[in-house]
Design a protein around this motif. Structure first.
Motif, mmCIF file in Angstrom:
data_model
loop_
_atom_site.group_PDB
_atom_site.id
_atom_site.type_symbol
_atom_site.label_atom_id
_atom_site.label_comp_id
_atom_site.label_asym_id
_atom_site.label_seq_id
_atom_site.Cartn_x
_atom_site.Cartn_y
_atom_site.Cartn_z
ATOM 1 N N ILE A 65 0.836 -1.199 0.000
ATOM 2 C CA ILE A 65 0.000 0.000 0.000
ATOM 3 C C ILE A 65 0.872 1.249 0.000
ATOM 4 O O ILE A 65 0.605 2.218 -0.739
ATOM 5 N N GLU A 66 1.913 1.247 0.815
ATOM 6 C CA GLU A 66 2.795 2.413 0.884
ATOM 7 C C GLU A 66 3.517 2.642 -0.437
ATOM 8 O O GLU A 66 3.725 3.794 -0.848
ATOM 9 N N ASP A 67 3.894 1.569 -1.111
ATOM 10 C CA ASP A 67 4.512 1.708 -2.428
ATOM 11 C C ASP A 67 3.530 2.309 -3.422
ATOM 12 O O ASP A 67 3.904 3.122 -4.279
ATOM 13 N N ARG A 68 2.276 1.908 -3.299
ATOM 14 C CA ARG A 68 1.267 2.376 -4.244
ATOM 15 C C ARG A 68 0.960 3.862 -4.072
ATOM 16 O O ARG A 68 0.687 4.562 -5.051
ATOM 17 N N ILE A 69 1.001 4.354 -2.842
ATOM 18 C CA ILE A 69 0.664 5.757 -2.613
ATOM 19 C C ILE A 69 1.895 6.659 -2.618
ATOM 20 O O ILE A 69 1.767 7.883 -2.556
ATOM 21 N N SER A 70 3.080 6.051 -2.684
ATOM 22 C CA SER A 70 4.321 6.826 -2.640
ATOM 23 C C SER A 70 4.381 7.841 -3.777
ATOM 24 O O SER A 70 4.088 7.530 -4.936
ATOM 25 N N ASN A 71 4.739 9.080 -3.425
ATOM 26 C CA ASN A 71 4.886 10.177 -4.393
ATOM 27 C C ASN A 71 3.601 10.504 -5.136
ATOM 28 O O ASN A 71 3.644 11.036 -6.254
ATOM 29 N N ARG A 72 2.456 10.189 -4.519
ATOM 30 C CA ARG A 72 1.181 10.492 -5.178
ATOM 31 C C ARG A 72 0.334 11.458 -4.341
ATOM 32 O O ARG A 72 -0.863 11.591 -4.551
ATOM 33 N N GLY A 73 0.987 12.135 -3.398
ATOM 34 C CA GLY A 73 0.312 13.174 -2.630
ATOM 35 C C GLY A 73 -0.774 12.666 -1.710
ATOM 36 O O GLY A 73 -1.787 13.340 -1.506
ATOM 37 N N VAL A 74 -0.571 11.461 -1.154
ATOM 38 C CA VAL A 74 -1.586 10.850 -0.296
ATOM 39 C C VAL A 74 -1.048 10.687 1.127
ATOM 40 O O VAL A 74 0.094 10.261 1.320
ATOM 41 N N VAL A 75 -1.882 11.025 2.108
ATOM 42 C CA VAL A 75 -1.543 10.860 3.522
ATOM 43 C C VAL A 75 -2.219 9.594 4.035
ATOM 44 O O VAL A 75 -3.396 9.344 3.752
ATOM 45 N N LYS A 76 -1.469 8.776 4.783
ATOM 46 C CA LYS A 76 -2.011 7.549 5.381
ATOM 47 C C LYS A 76 -1.891 7.620 6.895
ATOM 48 O O LYS A 76 -0.830 7.943 7.433
ATOM 49 N N LYS A 77 -2.980 7.324 7.588
ATOM 50 C CA LYS A 77 -2.944 7.239 9.044
ATOM 51 C C LYS A 77 -3.606 5.937 9.488
ATOM 52 O O LYS A 77 -4.632 5.536 8.924
ATOM 53 N N THR A 78 -3.009 5.281 10.478
ATOM 54 C CA THR A 78 -3.574 4.030 10.994
ATOM 55 C C THR A 78 -4.574 4.340 12.090
ATOM 56 O O THR A 78 -4.240 4.970 13.094
ATOM 57 N N ILE A 79 -5.810 3.879 11.898
ATOM 58 C CA ILE A 79 -6.872 4.115 12.878
ATOM 59 C C ILE A 79 -6.748 3.142 14.039
ATOM 60 O O ILE A 79 -6.775 3.534 15.211
ATOM 61 N N ILE A 80 -6.605 1.846 13.719
ATOM 62 C CA ILE A 80 -6.535 0.820 14.757
ATOM 63 C C ILE A 80 -5.937 -0.456 14.180
ATOM 64 O O ILE A 80 -6.051 -0.712 12.972
ATOM 65 N N GLU A 81 -5.279 -1.245 15.024
ATOM 66 C CA GLU A 81 -4.757 -2.557 14.646
ATOM 67 C C GLU A 81 -5.448 -3.617 15.498
ATOM 68 O O GLU A 81 -5.730 -3.374 16.677
ATOM 69 N N TYR A 82 -5.664 -4.800 14.924
ATOM 70 C CA TYR A 82 -6.426 -5.833 15.642
ATOM 71 C C TYR A 82 -6.315 -7.171 14.935
ATOM 72 O O TYR A 82 -5.837 -7.253 13.796
ATOM 73 N N SER A 83 -6.775 -8.212 15.599
ATOM 74 C CA SER A 83 -6.955 -9.531 14.988
ATOM 75 C C SER A 83 -8.450 -9.759 14.807
ATOM 76 O O SER A 83 -9.277 -9.212 15.552
ATOM 77 N N MET A 84 -8.805 -10.576 13.832
ATOM 78 C CA MET A 84 -10.214 -10.810 13.519
ATOM 79 C C MET A 84 -10.897 -11.640 14.602
ATOM 80 O O MET A 84 -10.258 -12.440 15.299
ATOM 81 N N LYS A 85 -12.212 -11.443 14.717
ATOM 82 C CA LYS A 85 -13.033 -12.236 15.624
ATOM 83 C C LYS A 85 -14.221 -12.810 14.855
ATOM 84 O O LYS A 85 -14.355 -12.585 13.647
ATOM 85 N N LEU A 86 -15.074 -13.546 15.553
ATOM 86 C CA LEU A 86 -16.219 -14.194 14.922
ATOM 87 C C LEU A 86 -17.513 -13.525 15.350
ATOM 88 O O LEU A 86 -17.715 -13.231 16.539
ATOM 89 N N LEU A 87 -18.386 -13.292 14.383
ATOM 90 C CA LEU A 87 -19.711 -12.733 14.647
ATOM 91 C C LEU A 87 -20.742 -13.812 14.363
ATOM 92 O O LEU A 87 -20.691 -14.480 13.325
ATOM 93 N N MET A 88 -21.666 -13.996 15.287
ATOM 94 C CA MET A 88 -22.707 -15.018 15.121
ATOM 95 C C MET A 88 -23.919 -14.646 15.962
ATOM 96 O O MET A 88 -23.856 -13.738 16.807
ATOM 97 N N ARG A 89 -25.021 -15.348 15.741
ATOM 98 C CA ARG A 89 -26.209 -15.117 16.560
ATOM 99 C C ARG A 89 -25.982 -15.641 17.968
ATOM 100 O O ARG A 89 -25.198 -16.561 18.187
ATOM 101 N N ALA A 90 -26.687 -15.043 18.909
ATOM 102 C CA ALA A 90 -26.526 -15.436 20.307
ATOM 103 C C ALA A 90 -26.938 -16.888 20.549
ATOM 104 O O ALA A 90 -26.468 -17.514 21.500
ATOM 105 N N ASP A 91 -27.812 -17.446 19.691
ATOM 106 C CA ASP A 91 -28.243 -18.831 19.868
ATOM 107 C C ASP A 91 -27.404 -19.816 19.053
ATOM 108 O O ASP A 91 -27.763 -20.993 18.933
ATOM 109 N N HIS A 92 -26.295 -19.355 18.493
ATOM 110 C CA HIS A 92 -25.409 -20.242 17.727
ATOM 111 C C HIS A 92 -24.792 -21.272 18.675
ATOM 112 O O HIS A 92 -24.421 -20.943 19.808
ATOM 113 N N PRO A 93 -24.675 -22.537 18.254
ATOM 114 C CA PRO A 93 -24.078 -23.572 19.110
ATOM 115 C C PRO A 93 -22.668 -23.217 19.597
ATOM 116 O O PRO A 93 -22.250 -23.677 20.662
ATOM 117 N N LEU A 94 -21.931 -22.416 18.832
ATOM 118 C CA LEU A 94 -20.566 -22.065 19.219
ATOM 119 C C LEU A 94 -20.489 -20.815 20.091
ATOM 120 O O LEU A 94 -19.412 -20.454 20.560
#
Length: 317
Positions: free
Chosen positions: A156-185
């Motif tokens: 991504i940084e290579d792609r935006i390099s020298n193209r007048g674009v500012v990049k800021k990181t909002i947050i870093e994280y690992s993925m989690k699972l979304l499911m219904r409350a009645d899901h067996p898991l």
């Protein structure tokens, strides 16, 4: 030489294929092929080598692409800088890649400006990761939020390099699972990865979903283990599907449910198999740094990211 021809070259180089570029640009493939041939003949160089593995830039093509990107970026930036002065209106274009909280934050921020200004045009769009990056680089959109695996950051940084674009990181994280409350898991605080194959998975469809999902979750993820996969392109449809399809689940950012959980019987669960780090980043052009609306949106996103990171840290302690 026409601007459209330059945009075709950029798209072909990005996608590695005239067919894919035509699909993304909503153009007929023969039209792009003819335009490329006419361009190469008019400037006297071969931009691409046609190979069985796709369109590969020649050495001359590499140089031409860099200059073409600069020209296209400047033209779109120039248009954006002056288009709103004609009638005194204010136009803001925001683009987001699969992020419920980012869309909500940008909308709330824009709402404050709508109250104070009568003549305003707002464009909100959702698309894929690389499209957000390219549209900000070319000036088609003013601000963009996208999710990327941390392993992609150099690309991504290579792609935006020298193209007048500012990049800021909002947050870093690992993925989690979304499911219904009645899901067996849902009874697990940390869901065993091997149990997921028994249940239907809802997947945000991308051009290369398996490659991207391994980068987001874990390189050892067996994407073919589950034969109950539901590919959905629209985030709203995803949330509707996971609320109605029995025992469905999907991988999400850990803060997605902050927007939807109060309205739907959904829960978020850990899965320690998801070890890869991901980043939500905001992109905007340097020329927009003094734009009060862009600044307000960026500040609101960064503030939310800081607060969300602190909450995630507390959950781990």
């Amino acid at each position: 030489m026409k601007l459209q021809q330059l945009e075709y070259v950029i798209a072909i180089a990005q996608d590695g294929s005239i067919t894919k570029a035509a699909k993304r640009l909503y153009q007929a493939q023969p039209n792009i092929s003819i335009a490329l041939k006419e361009l190469e003949e008019s400037i006297g160089i071969q931009i691409f080598n046609r190979t069985p593995n796709g369109m590969i830039l020649t050495p001359d093509g590499e140089v031409f692409l860099a200059r073409a990107r600069n020209v296209v970026d400047e033209i779109h930036s120039l248009e954006n800088d002056y288009k709103d002065r004609v009638d005194g209106s204010l136009s803001i274009k925001a683009e987001v890649s699969r992020s419920a909280y980012a869309t909500s934050i940008i909308s709330k921020t824009l709402n404050d400006f709508i109250k104070d200004r009568g003549n305003i045009n707002i464009h909100l769009s959702e698309t894929d990761t690389l499209r957000v990056v390219e549209d900000i680089c070319t000036g088609k959109f003013d601000i963009g939020v996208t999710r990327i695996p941390a392993s992609y950051i150099n690309m991504i940084e290579d792609r935006i390099s020298n193209r007048g674009v500012v990049k800021k990181t909002i947050i870093e994280y690992s993925m989690k699972l979304l499911m219904r409350a009645d899901h067996p898991l849902a009874k697990y605080d940390d869901v065993p990865i091997e149990l997921l194959d028994e249940y239907p998975e809802i997947i945000h469809s991308d051009d290369e979903p398996d490659m991207l999902r391994r980068a987001l979750i874990n390189q050892d993820l067996n994407c073919d283990a589950n034969d109950k996969r539901i590919f959905i392109y629209d985030r709203g449809v995803q949330l509707s599907a996971i609320s109605t399809i029995d025992n469905a689940y999907m991988w999400v950012t850990p803060i997605v449910y902050e927007i939807y959980a109060p309205k739907t019987p959904l829960v978020v669960r850990d899965c320690s198999f998801a070890r890869n780090t991901n980043m939500d980043i905001v992109l905007y052009r340097e020329s927009n740094e003094d734009n009060p609306i862009i600044k307000a949106c960026v500040d609101a996103l960064m503030k939310f990211g800081k607060e969300a990171a602190e909450e995630l840290k507390k959950e781990k302690e």
